[in-house]
Design an enzyme around this catalytic site. Structure first.
Site, PDB file in Angstrom:
ATOM      1  N   HIS A 127      21.618  35.917  23.568  1.00 14.91           N
ATOM      2  CA  HIS A 127      21.336  36.792  22.187  1.00 14.91           C
ATOM      3  C   HIS A 127      19.991  37.596  22.172  1.00 14.91           C
ATOM      4  CE1 HIS A 127      18.107  33.727  21.225  1.00 14.91           C
ATOM      5  NE2 HIS A 127      18.383  33.587  22.540  1.00 14.91           N
ATOM      6  N   GLU A 166      14.114  34.698  27.624  1.00 21.94           N
ATOM      7  CA  GLU A 166      13.031  33.815  26.605  1.00 21.94           C
ATOM      8  C   GLU A 166      12.413  32.659  27.152  1.00 21.94           C
ATOM      9  OE1 GLU A 166      15.385  32.892  23.097  1.00 21.94           O
ATOM     10  OE2 GLU A 166      13.651  32.479  21.995  1.00 21.94           O
TER      11      GLU A 166
HETATM   12 FE1  FEO Z   1      16.986  29.180  25.038  1.00 21.07          FE
HETATM   13 FE2  FEO Z   1      17.422  32.103  23.926  1.00 21.07          FE
HETATM   14  O1  FEO Z   1      16.578  30.918  24.842  1.00 21.07           O
END
Ligand code: FEO
Length: 403
Positions: free
Chosen positions: A144, A79
């Site tokens: 996640h 991410e």
């Molecule tokens: Fe801190 Fe899922 O990014």
């Protein structure tokens, strides 16, 4: 600022004091993008940072070593709050292998290109020796994102857990025992409710994979390092990952001219019985982050909306969609609200959302045209009592983690 986790392992990340909106997560206390430097015969860095913090990150690393000496850059998660500094890191660490799993590499290549970069793909059980220390990798898909991974250092019992066990909490403190424990647990719970909760089954698998490890310290990619309270945060995750409810009833609502508010207050009145926690939340005056955190472990709730232009209130719809995305259907619920000349207005539409969320709907919508009558308010108090009865069916709350 103290940065040492243990001998020759230091925090070298970035503090984002002013961020208040993290893809709609309201971060009242700011955030950090944690990165860690391991100095050994071969130097390694765990996780990059968010792009705008690249220069500060490089300065922090440079306080200890020449960036040229970095041999491994571990990327536990793709991410962008962690990876957007990667294209710059590739240039700054010319001798480093980019160590990650295949899914993470593929996602990073989607974002940045870089098929030709110096990748080293690892999978669960693989190890890299740095000299006196070992990096062991544990893939934790969907905790996640599909690419999520833990990195474990057995010599120190140190788990680099990326987002898991994280908190959005900007602070000069680096460790859980340097701040008020209640605040760090509150932020960890808020983080779980807003980032991790839909993936409880995958958290279970990750916890099982880590169960055989001697974990003495947990260094997440956000917030404080669990140095003194690792056992407590692991215990809290064991409760949260099974969506364990408390004996709690929440009444959520949005109102126009107070009719829906009057019904909500009567429901709350009926639900207020010994042994049951209650709360009344006007969703237009709360934010989704707080709504999710309150909702996460409530055994029962009522949700009300007035009728605006023949529909439910827009803020009510936003809250219901956010709650549905959390995927915690193990709650008793019903809809309520008022309408004017539109016979099928806000309350009926709230119930449609409750059905989509797969909650246990315990009664038809409690609704009235224009103003609730005394009879309807009496029915609302009775319905609140039914929610309290459902909440009392939840196991008594005796937290393992002392919070
Ligand atoms: Fe801190 Fe899922 O990014």
């Amino acid at each position: 600022m103290r940065t040492s986790l243990c001998g020759n392992i230091d925090w070298v990340g970035a503090i984002d004091w002013n961020v208040r909106d993290f893809h709609s997560y309201v971060t009242d206390r700011g955030a950090t993008y944690n990165s860690y430097l391991i100095r050994d015969r071969e130097n390694a860095v765990i996780d990059p940072v968010k792009g705008p913090f690249f220069k500060r990150w490089l300065e922090n690393i440079g306080k200890f070593v020449d960036p040229d000496s970095i041999r491994s850059l571990i990327i536990n998660h793709a991410e962008l709050d962690h990876s957007s500094a990667l294209p710059m890191a590739v240039k700054a660490f010319p001798k480093a292998e980019l160590v990650t799993n295949k899914k993470c590499r593929d996602t990073l290549v989607s974002y940045f290109g870089g098929e030709e970069w110096n990748w080293r793909l690892v999978k669960t059980g693989d190890e890299i020796s740095l000299g006196s220390r070992t990096l062991r990798f544990i893939e934790t898909p969907m905790v996640h994102w599909p690419d999520s991974m833990f990195t474990y250092v057995p010599e120190d019992g140190l788990l680099f857990s990326m987002d898991a066990f994280g908190q959005h909490f900007a602070s000069s403190a680096r460790f859980d025992d340097e701040v008020d424990f209640d605040i760090v647990m509150e932020e960890a719970k808020t983080y779980y409710a807003n980032i991790v909760i839909p993936y409880g089954n995958f958290v279970r698998k990750a916890m099982a994979a880590a169960a055989g490890l001697d974990v003495r310290m947990i260094a997440p990619s956000h917030g404080l390092v669990w140095r003194s309270h690792a056992a407590e945060i692991l215990a809290a995750y064991r409760e949260w990952m099974v969506n364990r409810n408390r004996r709690k009833v929440i009444v959520f609502y949005d109102s126009m001219w107070d009719s829906t508010a009057l019904i909500g207050e009567a429901i709350l009145d009926g639900a207020t019985v010994p042994g049951v926690e209650t709360d009344l939340i006007h969703v237009r005056h709360a934010n989704l982050t707080k709504i999710a955190t309150s909702f996460m472990d409530a055994a029962a709730f009522a949700f009300g909306s007035a009728t605006l232009n023949g529909l439910l209130m827009p803020t009510a719809a936003a809250a219901l969609v956010y709650m549905e995305g959390m995927r915690v259907p193990n709650k008793a619920a019903f809809a309520f609200g008022s309408y004017g000349w539109a016979a099928k207005g806000g309350p009926d539409q709230v119930e449609e959302y409750l059905r989509r969320g797969k909650y246990e709907i315990i009664r038809p919508p409690l609704k009235c045209p224009y103003r609730p009558t005394p009879e309807l308010l009496a029915e609302a108090r009775q319905a609140g009592g039914e929610l309290a009865g459902k909440a009392l069916e939840a196991a008594e709350y005796k937290p393992e983690h002392g919070h």
